[in-house]
Design a protein around this motif. Structure first.
Motif, PDB file in Angstrom:
ATOM      1  N   PHE A 149      -5.548   3.673  12.442  1.00 55.99           N
ATOM      2  CA  PHE A 149      -4.793   2.515  11.970  1.00 55.99           C
ATOM      3  C   PHE A 149      -4.949   2.324  10.464  1.00 55.99           C
ATOM      4  CE2 PHE A 149      -4.399  -0.161  16.112  1.00 55.99           C
ATOM      5  CZ  PHE A 149      -3.438   0.726  16.550  1.00 55.99           C
ATOM      6  N   VAL A 150      -6.196   2.398   9.980  1.00 57.19           N
ATOM      7  CA  VAL A 150      -6.431   2.205   8.544  1.00 57.19           C
ATOM      8  C   VAL A 150      -5.723   3.298   7.746  1.00 57.19           C
ATOM      9  CG1 VAL A 150      -8.186   2.220   6.737  1.00 57.19           C
ATOM     10  CG2 VAL A 150      -8.604   0.972   8.851  1.00 57.19           C
ATOM     11  N   LEU A 151      -5.802   4.534   8.228  1.00 57.56           N
ATOM     12  CA  LEU A 151      -5.131   5.643   7.535  1.00 57.56           C
ATOM     13  C   LEU A 151      -3.619   5.472   7.585  1.00 57.56           C
ATOM     14  CD1 LEU A 151      -5.716   8.215   5.983  1.00 57.56           C
ATOM     15  CD2 LEU A 151      -5.683   9.478   8.139  1.00 57.56           C
ATOM     16  N   LEU A 152      -3.109   4.989   8.724  1.00 55.62           N
ATOM     17  CA  LEU A 152      -1.671   4.734   8.837  1.00 55.62           C
ATOM     18  C   LEU A 152      -1.222   3.655   7.855  1.00 55.62           C
ATOM     19  CD1 LEU A 152      -0.634   4.743  12.615  1.00 55.62           C
ATOM     20  CD2 LEU A 152       0.394   6.043  10.754  1.00 55.62           C
ATOM     21  N   ILE A 153      -2.005   2.579   7.782  1.00 63.00           N
ATOM     22  CA  ILE A 153      -1.655   1.490   6.869  1.00 63.00           C
ATOM     23  C   ILE A 153      -1.637   1.994   5.428  1.00 63.00           C
ATOM     24  CG2 ILE A 153      -2.482  -0.698   5.907  1.00 63.00           C
ATOM     25  CD1 ILE A 153      -3.486  -1.410   8.705  1.00 63.00           C
ATOM     26  N   ALA A 154      -2.660   2.777   5.069  1.00 66.38           N
ATOM     27  CA  ALA A 154      -2.724   3.316   3.704  1.00 66.38           C
ATOM     28  C   ALA A 154      -1.560   4.260   3.439  1.00 66.38           C
ATOM     29  CB  ALA A 154      -4.056   4.038   3.499  1.00 66.38           C
ATOM     30  N   SER A 155      -1.233   5.095   4.426  1.00 61.18           N
ATOM     31  CA  SER A 155      -0.136   6.056   4.252  1.00 61.18           C
ATOM     32  C   SER A 155       1.202   5.328   4.147  1.00 61.18           C
ATOM     33  CB  SER A 155      -0.109   7.039   5.424  1.00 61.18           C
ATOM     34  OG  SER A 155      -1.330   7.734   5.521  1.00 61.18           O
ATOM     35  N   ILE A 156       1.403   4.325   4.998  1.00 67.71           N
ATOM     36  CA  ILE A 156       2.642   3.544   4.950  1.00 67.71           C
ATOM     37  C   ILE A 156       2.760   2.833   3.615  1.00 67.71           C
ATOM     38  CG2 ILE A 156       3.755   1.488   5.905  1.00 67.71           C
ATOM     39  CD1 ILE A 156       2.696   2.381   8.649  1.00 67.71           C
TER      40      ILE A 156
ATOM     41  N   ILE B  73     -10.564  -4.336   5.255  1.00 64.65           N
ATOM     42  CA  ILE B  73      -9.973  -3.295   4.409  1.00 64.65           C
ATOM     43  C   ILE B  73      -8.495  -3.102   4.735  1.00 64.65           C
ATOM     44  CG2 ILE B  73      -9.971  -0.787   4.031  1.00 64.65           C
ATOM     45  CD1 ILE B  73     -13.028  -0.910   4.116  1.00 64.65           C
ATOM     46  N   SER B  74      -8.148  -3.164   6.032  1.00 68.32           N
ATOM     47  CA  SER B  74      -6.737  -2.986   6.408  1.00 68.32           C
ATOM     48  C   SER B  74      -5.880  -4.095   5.799  1.00 68.32           C
ATOM     49  CB  SER B  74      -6.604  -2.966   7.933  1.00 68.32           C
ATOM     50  OG  SER B  74      -6.788  -4.255   8.484  1.00 68.32           O
ATOM     51  N   ILE B  75      -6.392  -5.332   5.803  1.00 67.88           N
ATOM     52  CA  ILE B  75      -5.664  -6.440   5.181  1.00 67.88           C
ATOM     53  C   ILE B  75      -5.520  -6.204   3.679  1.00 67.88           C
ATOM     54  CG2 ILE B  75      -5.953  -8.840   4.475  1.00 67.88           C
ATOM     55  CD1 ILE B  75      -4.709  -8.720   7.116  1.00 67.88           C
TER      56      ILE B  75
END
Length: 867
Positions: free
Chosen positions: A372-379, A751-753
């Motif tokens: 999820f964190v990697l997806l958020i960063a990639s998006i 971090i995701s936020i």
């Protein structure tokens, strides 16, 4: 070369080599690399694969790279150099955008790498054994009250004897005891160490590193002992290799054992933790009870001659205890099952006799968090890249005027995107290395990036290529299609579809972020519930002290001396810690009992136990030192219900062949963690000499109390270490896995936020820039700053509300699934979801408002000047 043809190099690097290498050189280059790989693979295939990948990457350079044909033109190395220069200039020109984009991706990559290092360490436990995937463990299912089944690894010794004698499919059978602590002494040096009694083939079945002695025979001699490097260095000094083998060690002040072997310290990647091994046969000879089919004793591991034969063994083993223990006083409804040894660390929870999960649940949770964190960063990276790509319109028009093909322009955008991702990856690796000591302290592990593993390089190379490709594919495909005139005038406007796509990605980002926040809240509330729940015992200010010799033999002496300490309130004795206890029997019988036996927990105590532990009596009385209670019993409410009497007081009860009566019913208390239901329990003070634990209730300064208790115990028993723990702390530590996951979840949810808000900040800046002239016109016509902020923010506000609504059903479902793993759990309340939604919304709204305020406050003269 022919002798190595059967050893093929890794496919992915080979395909990459064939893609970029000049056709005139490919045959010779690939042949040389393949032959070199085969020679290396004969020594170590993993190392060979890593070096092969390294060699291929080093060959990716001018002079070897072929010209790459893309539809309508060529892209040669000179053009690639030009693309690199342009990429660097653009990054330098738009410093703010580049920094924002890199920061989000770096934070995401660092977070994902740290989590995946933890996950990889968890899944690698016990995987180092050479034949570990062929080893199975035998477990015993025992019927409990209410139709429940308790699964334990303590299996009757005769099961192993039977398997060796009558199971032709079985190759090796190994037995080890539960972890046992013994006192070692040599001269003035003494300490308590933990280890196992084990059968001799334990050393050959499992692949622990051998340092000295003969592992084939080290445990054959009943007077022998195998020790770890730590023990060898402690008692024989730095020259232990020359003197340890054949030297004696005193054990428990009772006997000497001769060192017959030394093994390397058992690492954290092993579920079997020990510092010594003694022959199991010695224990069997000293304890006749192990030969009884009704008594659980050692763990049993086995291998079969051929793959697949374990199924036949499992079918035959299933009812061996029922068959052989029938008619015995301690017989019960018990069945045997098998479980793969390498799976036990992750799959150690059983429900009604079947595997129901374990630490694998937390591995899955953290894997999902990493993704999820990697997806958020990639998006975030993709969103910002596509949003800003329109600023390059004049550059694209000029390139077209100079004769550039669409394919070369597309390739340029892809190269720039991938290069930026590789830069982010390099920065991330450096940060991970710097953070590793602090992260290891947080998770209590010794993690590191192992650059010798091919999978590490697949991640370090694959992630930038994938993220860079998808980030650059939109501008690479769309921008070259615009006309030259519009491009040169800067009149490129991205379609509504592109805007909706970016909005969809924002919704996805904040949905994930809200999910993580809710999940973190659920974990926190459950841990708070677990750690603060009334267990039926006053666990605070209670110290459990292990005594080297049998405590009950000198019970009154210890009690008198300890109670002379001002901080000591009460002292009792027990056969184990009452909130982490598992001693049981199938021999319990009472009036009117059915023919089926039940597994009942048995706790040996003294007459001060109920009072000292702060327990509540539901009926009858506690033990009384003025009465003869040696054959009287106290039971818990679950046991009273199991017996089936409306009033169980004075009812006859026997176990272990001892007859007595129930004199009291104590309120249920939790004997294990809250994952499991409360089991039936018999409390007895029939054999205080069988107790090995002092439970001391204290008040006032705990440091003074501990110091005084240590002085007393060292005076009464100089040979024993002061081994103690606070019961409430030990209870909390039993939930260490949950606490670690909870801490990690809180950190990475935050971090995701943060990453999502970085993307939101960039997109709001882009929107404000696109609408700058509209903002200027509105200000000229009298629009206030608040009105303009609302205008710029309302679209993103709607997106965050949609994200919150989408996250609720997923968050509820998966939170409920996780909580069902606890027999006792908190309730999911709407306030948790509301707070998470408000928190996400407020953080996002503030982020957008900051940039909207800057745009609204700008002087309209500057934005309208060129109209």
């Amino acid at each position: 070369m022919s002798k190595h043809q059967s050893i093929s190099p890794p496919k992915f690097p080979t395909k990459f080599l064939r893609w970029f290498c000049n056709a005139d050189l490919l045959e010779d280059v690939e042949g040389d690399l393949s032959e070199l790989f085969a020679e290396r693979a004969e020594k170590n295939r993993k190392t060979a694969s890593l070096k092969y990948l390294r060699d291929v990457l080093f060959l990716f350079r001018p002079g070897i790279i072929k010209n790459i044909e893309l539809k309508n033109g060529l892209i040669n190395t000179a053009m690639i150099k030009n693309y690199l220069k342009i990429a660097f200039r653009n990054a330098k020109r738009y410093k703010g955008f580049t920094t924002l984009n890199l920061l989000g991706l770096v934070v995401g990559l660092v977070s994902a790498m740290l989590i995946l290092l933890w996950v990889n360490d968890e899944i690698q436990v016990d995987k180092f054994h050479t034949n570990g995937d062929k080893v199975y463990q035998v477990f015993r299912n025992m019927k409990q009250s209410g139709g429940m089944v308790n699964t334990t690894w303590t299996v009757p010794k005769p099961v192993a004897d039977l398997m060796r004698a009558e199971y032709p499919e079985v190759d090796e059978v190994v037995q080890i005891s539960w972890p046992i602590e013994m006192r070692f002494q040599k001269g003035e040096d003494a300490s308590n160490e933990q280890g196992y009694f084990a059968t001799p083939n334990f050393l050959t079945l499992f692949s622990f590193e051998w340092l000295a002695g003969d592992k084939e025979t080290a445990l054959d001699d009943l007077s022998g002992i195998v020790i770890s490097r730590t023990i060898a260095e402690k008692y024989f000094g730095s020259q232990w290799k020359n003197v340890a083998i054949g030297s004696p060690l005193e054990i428990d002040s009772e006997r000497e054992a001769i060192v017959t072997g030394v093994i390397e310290n058992v690492g954290e990647n092993s579920s079997l933790q020990f510092d010594w091994l003694l022959p199991a046969e010695y224990y069997f000879n000293q304890n006749e009870w192990v030969d009884d089919w009704g008594n659980g004793s050692f763990r049993i591991y086995f291998t079969t001659h051929n793959e697949g034969e374990e199924k036949a063994v499992a079918e035959r083993l299933y009812d061996e205890i029922i068959t052989h223990a029938a008619g015995q006083d301690n017989s019960g409804e018990e069945y045997l099952i098998i479980h793969k040894f390498q799976d036990y660390y992750l799959y150690s929870n059983f429900e009604n006799g079947a595997v129901s999960g374990g630490r694998i649940e937390y591995v899955r949770i953290m894997t999902v968090v990493a993704i999820f964190v990697l997806l958020i960063a990639s998006i975030n990276f993709m969103n910002l890249a596509t949003a800003r790509s329109g600023r390059r319109s004049k550059e694209i028009g000029l390139r077209k005027v100079m004769g550039a093909y669409k394919s070369s322009i597309s390739f340029q955008f892809l190269i720039e995107s991938i290069l930026l991702c590789f830069l982010a990856m390099m920065i991330s690796v450096l940060i991970v290395v710097l953070l590793m000591p602090y992260f290891n302290q947080l998770v209590d592990k010794q993690l590191f990036i192992d650059f010798s593993l091919p999978v590490t390089w697949y991640f370090l190379i694959g992630i930038p290529v994938i993220v860079g490709f998808f980030s650059g594919i939109y501008p690479a495909l769309l921008l070259p299609t615009f006309g030259i005139i519009n491009s040169l005038k800067g009149k490129i406007r991205q379609s509504n579809g592109a805007a909706y796509f970016r909005k969809g990605l924002v919704v996805f980002q904040f949905t994930i972020s809200t999910l993580l926040i809710i999940g973190t809240g659920v974990i926190y509330l459950q841990l708070d519930y677990v750690l603060n729940k009334d267990l039926g015992i006053a666990k605070e200010n209670l110290v459990a002290i292990s005594i080297g010799e049998r405590f009950g033999e000198r019970l009154e002496t210890y009690r008198t001396e300890l109670q002379n300490i001002p901080e000591v309130v009460a002292v009792t004795a027990s056969s184990g810690n009452p909130i982490s206890y598992g001693r049981s029997t199938s021999s319990a019988r009472w009036e009117g009992m059915s023919e089926e036996g039940y597994e009942i927990n048995v706790l040996l105590t003294d007459d001060r136990f109920i009072e000292t532990m702060g327990m509540e009596m539901r009926a009858g009385r506690a033990f009384d030192d003025q009465l003869s209670d040696s054959t009287n019993f106290i039971i818990n409410e679950v046991m009273a219900e199991l017996m089936g009497f409306e009033d169980p007081l004075n009812k006859g009860l026997t176990f272990w062949g001892i007859e007595g009566r129930v004199v009291g019913v104590v309120k249920n208390f939790h004997m294990r963690n809250l994952h499991e239901p409360i089991a039936p329990l018999i409390i007895s003070c029939i054999d205080p000499a069988g107790t090995g634990l002092a439970l001391v209730r204290i008040q006032g300064d705990p440091n003074n109390a501990l110091k005084s208790m240590e002085n007393v115990l060292s005076t009464l028993n100089p040979q024993s270490d002061f081994d103690y723990e606070f019961v409430d702390q030990a209870y909390a530590e039993s939930y260490q896995a949950e606490m670690t996951v909870g801490t990690l979840a809180r950190i990475f949810a935050g971090i995701s936020i943060f990453i999502s808000c970085l993307g939101l900040f960039g997109l709001s800046a882009f929107t404000a820039e696109q609408r700058s002239k509209e903002i200027g016109v509105r200000k000229v016509h009298g629009a206030s700053i608040n009105q303009l902020i609302l205008l710029l923010s309302k679209d993103y506000t709607v997106l965050m509300v949609i994200a919150f609504i989408l996250s609720i059903p997923f968050a509820y479902y998966y939170s409920q699934q996780w909580l069902e793993g606890f027999e006792y759990r908190t309730n999911l309340k709407p306030i948790l979801f509301i707070v998470a939604g408000i928190l996400t919304f407020v953080i996002g709204a503030v982020t957008v408002s900051v940039k909207s305020y800057q745009a609204a406050k700008a002087n309209p003269v500057g934005t309208l000047r060129d109209e």
